[in-house]
Design a protein around this motif. Structure first.
Motif: not given
Length: 414
Positions: A340-347
């Motif tokens: 899973y590409n966690l860099t896609n998760v934004k705040g």
């Protein structure tokens, strides 16, 4: 601290199974009596607590019928009126439980009521296969095919279906997301796989977030890893099936490991038998509500949800379900499952954790944070109690201190 090696764990687990089999007739004969009430439901409890309750249903793209539970406004004195729009608080439960966890301790302790009293429109999701989402328009829950899912499908199908429904029903454009355990996994997976979904979350409040878990000291992960931590022919033959620990078995094991004078090594199993797979310290529980907790927990789930976590523990990755190299080539086009590409998760994402959590340890939490974009993390809160563990976020006597912090963070995002 008791040091127990894997062979000992397996031996103890096997012995408990044997003892359970031998003593189960004594349970049915009434020697071990349970104080739980199987008629306890989220609807019943919410209404008993004096709050309004609504039941909604959503049908997913693969035909699962999910039940949503809503507390549209607070009925408490001096709270704002029931008229006018309210910001949506969407709450997602953890592994093997349900919406009841958010209200089980009543208005003075449970997070759903604290948010409701603060003026939020409360929506509580229920994942496929749990107590309230046991139907499919085409499949029987008695079939293996019904249970052919893990938390990946809950993340990318169930969660967006429920949130889309809530946004359409309320006319709001965003939700504030509150989650525990597997519910946090759902958030991370959804936004990793479908980055456009980040825009539908005003903020995310993740309690005991489960991503990487290779440093977990949970004994059930350790026991399951050699057997089920990687694909094998036996696993394929067994297929998918419902998993729900028997309350009668849990009762026997509780009596065996908690109430009798057994060797010290066996005491580590006490919390597990009472509170499923997460090693909750029963001494931390709010005793007044134990019977309601036992009546609603655990809920049913697919064995694949548990197996998926065992795979994460064994592999050290945060990635999709591992079917084995041959089937992986068909499913993913590669021998190994994609991460899973966690860099896609934004705040903004707020994280809350307990230092005594055996399921989500600090090294794994640090790794999760390192894999998120720098701008994503809006807050990191360590509960100021050394023995605050995984299920304490739901059942602890002093959970209000966490709820107060969560509410403060939610209000800080305009």
């Amino acid at each position: 601290m008791v040091s127990i090696h894997l062979p000992q764990l397996i031996a103890m687990k096997g012995l408990c199974i044997v003892l359970t089999t031998l003593l189960l007739p004594l349970v049915k004969a009434g020697l071990f009596t349970s104080q739980t009430n199987d008629s306890v439901t989220t609807e019943l409890l919410v209404k008993e607590h004096g709050y309004p309750f609504e039941k909604h249903t959503v049908v997913t793209e693969d035909d699962y019928i999910l039940e949503l539970h809503r507390i549209p406004y607070s009925a408490r004195a001096n709270s704002s009126s029931s008229s006018g729009p309210r910001q949506v608080a969407f709450m997602m439960h953890g592994l093997g439980v349900s919406s009841s966890d958010w209200i089980i301790l009543g208005p003075n302790y449970s997070l759903a009521y604290a948010l409701s009293d603060a003026g939020f429109d409360i929506w509580m999701g229920n994942a496929r296969g749990n107590t309230y989402s046991m139907k499919n328009t085409k499949l029987s829950s008695k079939s293996s095919e019904f249970w052919n899912f893990s938390w990946h499908e809950i993340s990318v199908i169930d969660l967006p279906a429920m949130i889309n429904y809530v946004l359409e029903f309320t006319g709001e454009k965003q939700v504030r997301y509150f989650a525990h355990s597997e519910g946090t996994t759902n958030y991370l997976v959804l936004n990793s796989m479908k980055p456009e979904w980040n825009d539908r979350f005003k903020s995310a409040h993740l309690m005991a977030p489960v991503g990487f878990i290779s440093h977990s000291t949970n004994i059930f992960l350790a026991i399951g890893s050699p057997i089920a931590g990687q694909p094998n022919p036996i696993r394929e033959i067994l297929g998918s099936f419902k998993f729900k620990p028997s309350k009668e078995i849990a009762l026997v094991l509780k009596e065996l490991t908690c109430n009798f004078s057994l060797p010290e090594q066996f005491q580590v199993l006490c919390g597990n038998t009472l509170f499923s797979l997460t090693e909750f310290n029963e001494d931390s529980a709010n005793e007044e509500y134990i019977s309601d907790i036992m009546a609603t927990t655990p809920s049913s789930l697919s064995i694949n949800q548990y197996l998926h976590y065992i795979q994460e523990y064994r592999s050290g990755y945060f990635r999709q379900f591992d079917y084995g190299s041959i089937r992986n080539l068909v499913e993913y086009g590669a021998a190994d499952p994609p991460e899973y590409n966690l860099t896609n998760v934004k705040g903004p994402v707020f994280i809350y954790f307990g230092e005594a959590d055996k399921y989500v340890t600090r090294p794994d939490l640090d790794r999760l944070i390192e894999n998120l974009p720098n701008s994503t993390l809006a807050g990191l809160y360590a509960v100021p109690r050394g023995n605050f563990d995984h299920l304490a976020f739901l059942y602890a006597k002093d959970v209000k201190k966490v709820n107060d912090k969560v509410l403060e963070d939610a209000k800080s995002i305009k």
